[in-house]
Design an enzyme around this catalytic site. Structure first.
Site, PDB file in Angstrom:
ATOM      1  N   ARG A  99       0.816  -1.223   0.000  1.00  0.00           N
ATOM      2  CA  ARG A  99       0.000   0.000   0.000  1.00  0.00           C
ATOM      3  C   ARG A  99       0.846   1.268   0.000  1.00  0.00           C
ATOM      4  O   ARG A  99       0.375   2.335  -0.389  1.00  0.00           O
ATOM      5  CB  ARG A  99      -0.998  -0.028   1.155  1.00  0.00           C
ATOM      6  CG  ARG A  99      -2.122  -1.037   0.945  1.00  0.00           C
ATOM      7  CD  ARG A  99      -3.071  -1.067   2.140  1.00  0.00           C
ATOM      8  NE  ARG A  99      -2.426  -1.578   3.319  1.00  0.00           N
ATOM      9  CZ  ARG A  99      -2.460  -2.858   3.704  1.00  0.00           C
ATOM     10  NH1 ARG A  99      -3.110  -3.743   2.996  1.00  0.00           N
ATOM     11  NH2 ARG A  99      -1.842  -3.240   4.806  1.00  0.00           N
TER      12      ARG A  99
ATOM     13  N   GLU B 247       1.906  -5.351  14.261  1.00  0.00           N
ATOM     14  CA  GLU B 247       0.746  -5.369  15.162  1.00  0.00           C
ATOM     15  C   GLU B 247       0.205  -6.796  15.235  1.00  0.00           C
ATOM     16  O   GLU B 247      -0.272  -7.245  16.258  1.00  0.00           O
ATOM     17  CB  GLU B 247      -0.328  -4.404  14.651  1.00  0.00           C
ATOM     18  CG  GLU B 247      -1.474  -4.197  15.621  1.00  0.00           C
ATOM     19  CD  GLU B 247      -2.613  -3.382  15.015  1.00  0.00           C
ATOM     20  OE1 GLU B 247      -2.554  -3.027  13.835  1.00  0.00           O
ATOM     21  OE2 GLU B 247      -3.577  -3.137  15.755  1.00  0.00           O
TER      22      GLU B 247
HETATM   23  P1  AMP Z   1       3.184  -1.599  12.060  1.00  0.00           P
HETATM   24  O1  AMP Z   1       4.451  -2.269  11.660  1.00  0.00           O
HETATM   25  O2  AMP Z   1       2.551  -2.228  13.284  1.00  0.00           O
HETATM   26  O3  AMP Z   1       3.340  -0.114  12.196  1.00  0.00           O
HETATM   27  O4  AMP Z   1       2.133  -1.899  10.896  1.00  0.00           O
HETATM   28  C1  AMP Z   1       2.142  -1.127   9.757  1.00  0.00           C
HETATM   29  C2  AMP Z   1       1.881  -1.933   8.526  1.00  0.00           C
HETATM   30  O5  AMP Z   1       0.837  -2.901   8.695  1.00  0.00           O
HETATM   31  C3  AMP Z   1       1.410  -1.043   7.399  1.00  0.00           C
HETATM   32  O6  AMP Z   1       1.973  -1.537   6.200  1.00  0.00           O
HETATM   33  C4  AMP Z   1      -0.091  -1.152   7.406  1.00  0.00           C
HETATM   34  O7  AMP Z   1      -0.559  -1.216   6.093  1.00  0.00           O
HETATM   35  C5  AMP Z   1      -0.385  -2.465   8.128  1.00  0.00           C
HETATM   36  N1  AMP Z   1      -1.325  -2.308   9.260  1.00  0.00           N
HETATM   37  C6  AMP Z   1      -1.076  -2.598  10.558  1.00  0.00           C
HETATM   38  N2  AMP Z   1      -2.145  -2.401  11.331  1.00  0.00           N
HETATM   39  C7  AMP Z   1      -3.113  -1.946  10.520  1.00  0.00           C
HETATM   40  C8  AMP Z   1      -4.469  -1.522  10.726  1.00  0.00           C
HETATM   41  N3  AMP Z   1      -5.032  -1.549  11.941  1.00  0.00           N
HETATM   42  N4  AMP Z   1      -5.163  -1.094   9.660  1.00  0.00           N
HETATM   43  C9  AMP Z   1      -4.584  -1.064   8.435  1.00  0.00           C
HETATM   44  N5  AMP Z   1      -3.334  -1.447   8.168  1.00  0.00           N
HETATM   45  C10 AMP Z   1      -2.588  -1.896   9.185  1.00  0.00           C
END
Ligand code: AMP
Length: 177
Positions: A64, A101
Site C-alpha cells: 500500500r 501489530e
Molecule cells: P506496524 O508495523 O505495526 O506499524 O504496521 C504497519 C503496517 O501494517 C502497514 O503496512 C499497514 O498497512 C499495516 N497495518 C497494521 N495495522 C493496521 C491496521 N489496523 N489497519 C490497516 N493497516 C494496518
C-alpha cells in the site's frame, strides 16, 4: 492543505473489524484511494509536506506504500524505490525481520537503491506499532543517505508508533485515528 479536507479523507476510510485477525480494527484506505476527491487531497497533502526539501528518493513499503509513494516521488521530481517482501527483488538485497501489530514479517531493499547524498522520504499507508517503518528506517539508514523523513498517510495514535524512532527523526502523518 485545509484540515477539513483531511477530515473528509478520514471520513471515507473504511474500518473493517477483526481483519486480518480478531481484535484488529483494520483501516482500509482503498475506500479513500477510489474516491477521486479524497485521492487528490491525499496526493496534494503529501506534496505540500515535502516540496522544497530537496527530496531525491521516495521509498515505498509494499504494497500500500507504493501508491502514495509513487505519486509523491513523481510530483517531487524524485526517484521511487520499492521496499518489498522477501524474494521479489531481482538484484542484491539487504533485509530485516521485524514484529508487526499482528505477527512478524521481513522486508528487503536493493543494496544499491540509496546512496550518500540522498534525501529520502520513507512512505507507507499506515503507522501502527511502527515496527514496519522502523525496519525500513534501519535498512535505509544503513545505506548512509544525508537525511531520512518518515511519512504515512495515517497513524493509529493509541499504538504510539512514533515513539520507536530516534527523537531527531521527523515523523509525519496526514491524519490520525
Ligand atoms: P506496524 O508495523 O505495526 O506499524 O504496521 C504497519 C503496517 O501494517 C502497514 O503496512 C499497514 O498497512 C499495516 N497495518 C497494521 N495495522 C493496521 C491496521 N489496523 N489497519 C490497516 N493497516 C494496518
Amino acid at each position: 492543505m485545509k484540515k477539513e479536507q483531511l477530515e473528509k479523507v478520514k471520513s471515507v476510510v473504511r474500518n473493517v473489524p477483526d481483519f486480518p485477525v480478531k481484535g484488529v480494527q483494520f483501516k482500509d484506505l482503498t475506500t479513500a484511494f477510489k474516491d477521486p476527491e479524497a485521492f487528490a487531497i491525499i496526493s496534494d497533502a503529501l506534496v505540500d509536506l515535502f516540496k522544497d526539501r530537496g527530496v531525491t528518493k521516495v521509498v515505498g513499503i509494499e504494497a500500500r506504500g507504493f501508491i502514495g509513494g509513487a505519486i509523491l516521488a513523481s510530483r517531487l521530481g524524485a526517484g521511487f524505490v520499492p521496499l518489498r517482501k522477501p524474494g521479489k527483488l531481482p538484484a542484491e538485497v539487504i533485509q530485516k525481520t521485524y514484529a508487526k501489530e499482528y505477527g512478524t514479517d521481513t522486508i528487503e531493499i536493493h543494496r544499491d537503491a540509496i546512496v550518500p547524498g540522498d534525501i529520502v522520504v520513507i512512505h507507507d499507508d499506515l503507522l501502527a506499532t511502527g515496527g514496519t517503518m522502523m525496519a525500513a528506517y534501519d535498512l535505509v539508514r544503513s545505506m548512509n543517505p544525508d537525511k531520512i523523513y518518515i511519512n504515512c498517510i495515517c497513524g493509529l495514535s493509541f499504538l504510539n508508533g512514533r515513539s520507536v524512532f530516534p527523537k531527531d527523526v521527523e515523523v509525519s502523518t496526514l491524519f490520525d485515528f
